[in-house]
Write a protein that holds these residues in place. Structure first.
Motif, PDB file in Angstrom:
ATOM      1  N   VAL A 500     -48.219 -31.054  -8.053  1.00 24.10           N
ATOM      2  CA  VAL A 500     -48.331 -31.052  -9.508  1.00 24.10           C
ATOM      3  C   VAL A 500     -46.974 -30.804 -10.158  1.00 24.10           C
ATOM      4  O   VAL A 500     -46.608 -31.446 -11.154  1.00 24.10           O
ATOM      5  CB  VAL A 500     -49.361 -30.002  -9.961  1.00 24.10           C
ATOM      6  CG1 VAL A 500     -49.293 -29.809 -11.480  1.00 24.10           C
ATOM      7  CG2 VAL A 500     -50.761 -30.422  -9.563  1.00 24.10           C
ATOM      8  N   MET A 501     -46.194 -29.849  -9.583  1.00 17.89           N
ATOM      9  CA  MET A 501     -44.883 -29.557 -10.151  1.00 17.89           C
ATOM     10  C   MET A 501     -43.944 -30.748 -10.014  1.00 17.89           C
ATOM     11  O   MET A 501     -43.158 -31.056 -10.930  1.00 17.89           O
ATOM     12  CB  MET A 501     -44.278 -28.315  -9.462  1.00 17.89           C
ATOM     13  CG  MET A 501     -45.006 -27.008  -9.788  1.00 17.89           C
ATOM     14  SD  MET A 501     -44.404 -25.619  -8.820  1.00 17.89           S
ATOM     15  CE  MET A 501     -42.744 -25.472  -9.443  1.00 17.89           C
ATOM     16  N   VAL A 502     -44.061 -31.484  -8.889  1.00 18.77           N
ATOM     17  CA  VAL A 502     -43.206 -32.671  -8.693  1.00 18.77           C
ATOM     18  C   VAL A 502     -43.560 -33.760  -9.694  1.00 18.77           C
ATOM     19  O   VAL A 502     -42.687 -34.353 -10.354  1.00 18.77           O
ATOM     20  CB  VAL A 502     -43.345 -33.186  -7.250  1.00 18.77           C
ATOM     21  CG1 VAL A 502     -42.643 -34.546  -7.091  1.00 18.77           C
ATOM     22  CG2 VAL A 502     -42.771 -32.168  -6.276  1.00 18.77           C
ATOM     23  N   LEU A 503     -44.863 -34.054  -9.828  1.00 20.69           N
ATOM     24  CA  LEU A 503     -45.287 -35.105 -10.775  1.00 20.69           C
ATOM     25  C   LEU A 503     -44.929 -34.721 -12.204  1.00 20.69           C
ATOM     26  O   LEU A 503     -44.479 -35.554 -13.004  1.00 20.69           O
ATOM     27  CB  LEU A 503     -46.796 -35.333 -10.655  1.00 20.69           C
ATOM     28  CG  LEU A 503     -47.257 -35.962  -9.317  1.00 20.69           C
ATOM     29  CD1 LEU A 503     -48.776 -36.014  -9.265  1.00 20.69           C
ATOM     30  CD2 LEU A 503     -46.665 -37.368  -9.191  1.00 20.69           C
ATOM     31  N   SER A 504     -45.119 -33.404 -12.514  1.00 21.71           N
ATOM     32  CA  SER A 504     -44.785 -32.960 -13.861  1.00 21.71           C
ATOM     33  C   SER A 504     -43.297 -33.116 -14.123  1.00 21.71           C
ATOM     34  O   SER A 504     -42.880 -33.540 -15.211  1.00 21.71           O
ATOM     35  CB  SER A 504     -45.195 -31.495 -14.037  1.00 21.71           C
ATOM     36  OG  SER A 504     -44.784 -31.008 -15.287  1.00 21.71           O
ATOM     37  N   GLY A 505     -42.511 -32.802 -13.126  1.00 19.88           N
ATOM     38  CA  GLY A 505     -41.066 -32.928 -13.310  1.00 19.88           C
ATOM     39  C   GLY A 505     -40.624 -34.363 -13.481  1.00 19.88           C
ATOM     40  O   GLY A 505     -39.802 -34.693 -14.344  1.00 19.88           O
ATOM     41  N   PRO A 552     -46.901 -27.692 -17.000  1.00 22.49           N
ATOM     42  CA  PRO A 552     -47.337 -27.276 -15.642  1.00 22.49           C
ATOM     43  C   PRO A 552     -46.215 -26.629 -14.824  1.00 22.49           C
ATOM     44  O   PRO A 552     -46.465 -25.681 -14.078  1.00 22.49           O
ATOM     45  CB  PRO A 552     -47.814 -28.591 -15.024  1.00 22.49           C
ATOM     46  CG  PRO A 552     -48.233 -29.418 -16.194  1.00 22.49           C
ATOM     47  CD  PRO A 552     -47.254 -29.100 -17.288  1.00 22.49           C
ATOM     48  N   ILE A 553     -44.995 -27.126 -14.968  1.00 18.44           N
ATOM     49  CA  ILE A 553     -43.874 -26.524 -14.216  1.00 18.44           C
ATOM     50  C   ILE A 553     -43.655 -25.079 -14.657  1.00 18.44           C
ATOM     51  O   ILE A 553     -43.534 -24.170 -13.841  1.00 18.44           O
ATOM     52  CB  ILE A 553     -42.584 -27.351 -14.435  1.00 18.44           C
ATOM     53  CG1 ILE A 553     -42.781 -28.773 -13.907  1.00 18.44           C
ATOM     54  CG2 ILE A 553     -41.404 -26.672 -13.764  1.00 18.44           C
ATOM     55  CD1 ILE A 553     -41.587 -29.667 -14.138  1.00 18.44           C
TER      56      ILE A 553
END
Length: 561
Positions: A500-505, A552-553
């Motif tokens: 989720v953090m990767v996609l959000s970034g 989310p991040i």
């Protein structure tokens, strides 16, 4: 005039008195003849000899000093005969049925004894042995048996080791001194715990005290009187710094005497009193001694020699000299020596005083500025062996085959087994080793990471006759290390957080990059059509979406922290 007599094989001194008859039986034994681990035996025997007498209708008393023990009484001739006869009977056949009771009485006596400014001086000068033992509790009491006491009596409380003195016109009728036979005992050799003198140590008492050892002479005893006059004039009369200024002179029995001087001080005046005290000593050391003070001191003593009670007053000291082999002067000989004392003689005594001086100074002060060396509070060496760190703070304990060292930041404390004067042992495993030099080393197993068998090895190293069993301690008396504060466990991390953090970034970077270019383009474009308002609306909406994508991040990073 003092007459020399004999009563039942005991040397006896008799001198006339104009007052009530009084007498004393003095033995050449005291606390200095004991060891620290077995201290208190002489005092216990003194109590047992007096205890069955109960409440007498006349004055009776006993006293145990470093080198002497005396039983004293005052009353009628019949009272004195009965008292001394009974005391000797009790010494020959100790009333051991009262042993436990008297032990408890002595413990109570010690616990209720008030502390005096000079109480700790003996241990600083002599250590935990001979003349230094008067500074310590009577730790040996609990271990003594009836046989121990009988053996001590057979050695020390004998006819040959006693002197009877009587202030009266005759030996009381019916007096019997049924004591065992023995030998005259010498005065113990005085030890020293001071590597160098003059020295000083710090005390919590609000007083400055000088302790020195000088040759026993008439000049030395006269010096004590002159010093007292000078201290009074300087510290009380002129400066108003002290209330009590006093000196004392006490023969030790071995040809030397202890000479002491004391000046008390308020907390705010301790600096001034210490400085003034040392100034007085320095003044006398260089020979600045007033002839008027010497004349006044001699005149005061000559007045005492002229009283009708002078021979009776000399009896106790005369008996001590007889017991220790020190010379006893006649009155005429003493007067001649007293008159012959000069300023030069006092100057010589002042040199002896300063050469052997031990100065007690109030807390927060020193005397090194005046040429005094700090008395040792730590050991000069350590033992070789493994080291075990303390569970709290710095330091630890080093165990050697011949002793123990406690390592501290301000210096080591070492007690070698052969030089251990006493080891206090508690049932919970705590140990306190006291060296002959008065160094104290305390071991609390709960505060040290010691391997199994360590305490048993220490017990085996210290000679058995130096073990002192102490009463059990309550749980709150046993120190414990502070509990380690547990850190909060980190929050559990789910498998989906990283994706989720990767996609959000990625989404934030992509959308933020696009709308950053659009925003820059709008600022550099020429003013155009009415459609500009529409484009600005799209850009605002785009930035709002970028922030939403970044949330989310932010939330997941905060959760992880």
């Amino acid at each position: 005039m003092i007459q020399h007599l004999d009563v039942d094989g005991v040397p006896t001194l008799l001198a006339p008195t104009g007052g009530p008859m009084h007498a004393g039986l003095t033995f050449r034994v005291g606390t200095a003849d004991e060891t620290l681990a077995r201290s208190g035996i002489t005092h216990l025997i003194e109590h047992l000899a007096l205890a069955p007498l109960g409440l007498a209708d006349y004055h009776v008393n006993g006293a145990t000093a470093p080198a002497f023990t005396t039983f004293h009484t005052q009353g009628s001739e019949a009272d004195i005969a009965a008292f001394l006869t009974t005391v000797c009977g009790h010494l020959s056949d100790l009333p051991v049925a009262r042993l436990d009771v008297e032990k408890e009485i002595l413990r109570t006596e010690w616990s209720s004894r008030g502390s005096a400014a000079v109480d700790d001086i003996p241990l600083w000068r002599y250590g935990a042995r001979d003349f230094g033992l008067s500074s310590y509790p009577e730790w040996g009491l609990s271990a003594f048996t009836a046989d121990d006491l009988r053996q001590w009596v057979a050695r020390w409380f004998t006819r040959e080791n006693a002197v009877l003195w009587i202030a009266g016109d005759r030996v009381p009728t019916g007096l019997r001194l049924a004591l065992p036979s023995g030998v005259r005992q010498p005065v113990p050799v005085a030890s020293s715990a001071l590597p160098t003198t003059p020295a000083y140590f710090v005390s919590g008492a609000r007083a400055v005290v000088l302790d020195s050892v000088v040759r026993r002479t008439t000049a030395a005893s006269t010096f004590a009187g002159v010093l007292e006059r000078e201290l009074y004039r300087s510290l009380r009369q002129d400066a108003g710094l002290s209330y009590t200024t006093t000196t004392g002179y006490e023969p030790r029995g071995d040809g030397y005497a202890t000479l002491r001087a004391l000046a008390d001080a308020l907390a705010e005046k301790q600096d001034a009193v210490l400085g003034g005290f040392i100034d007085v000593l320095a003044k006398m050391r260089v020979g600045r001694i007033e002839q008027a003070d010497l004349d006044a001191t001699i005149a005061k003593r000559e007045d005492l020699l002229a009283t009708t009670e002078v021979d009776a007053a000399r009896l106790p000291g005369y008996a001590l000299n007889l017991l220790t082999g020190q010379p006893n002067l006649t009155l005429d000989e003493y007067r001649a020596e007293l008159k012959a004392v000069s300023i030069a003689d006092l100057h010589d005594v002042a040199g002896e005083v300063m050469a052997s001086a031990l100065l007690m100074v109030p807390g927060g002060h020193t005397a090194d500025w005046a040429g005094f060396t700090a008395a040792p509070t730590h050991s000069a060496d350590t033992v070789d062996g493994p080291t075990y760190r303390a569970r709290e703070g710095a330091g630890g304990i080093r165990l050697g085959v011949d002793g123990v060292t406690y390592l501290q930041t301000d210096g080591p404390l070492t007690v070698r087994y052969a030089d251990c004067a006493a080891m206090l042992a508690w049932p919970d495993g705590a140990r306190q080793l006291i060296g002959a030099d008065a160094i104290v080393l305390h071991i609390e197993p709960t505060m040290l990471g010691l391997p199994p068998g360590t305490i048993q090895a220490i017990d085996a190293g210290v000679p058995a006759d130096r073990h002192v069993t102490m009463p059990a301690r309550s749980a709150d008396q046993i120190p414990q290390p502070k509990p380690i504060e547990r850190q909060p466990e980190p929050a559990r991390r789910s498998w989906w957080e990283v994706p989720v953090m990767v996609l959000s970034g990625l989404g934030t970077l992509l959308m933020g990059g696009v709308f950053l270019l659009l925003t820059i383009g709008m600022f550099v474009a020429e003013e155009g059509s009415e459609d500009d308002t529409w484009f600005w609306g799209v850009i605002v909406v785009g930035w709002v979406l970028t922030v939403i994508l970044a949330l989310p991040i932010v939330l997941l990073m905060r959760r992880r922290r």
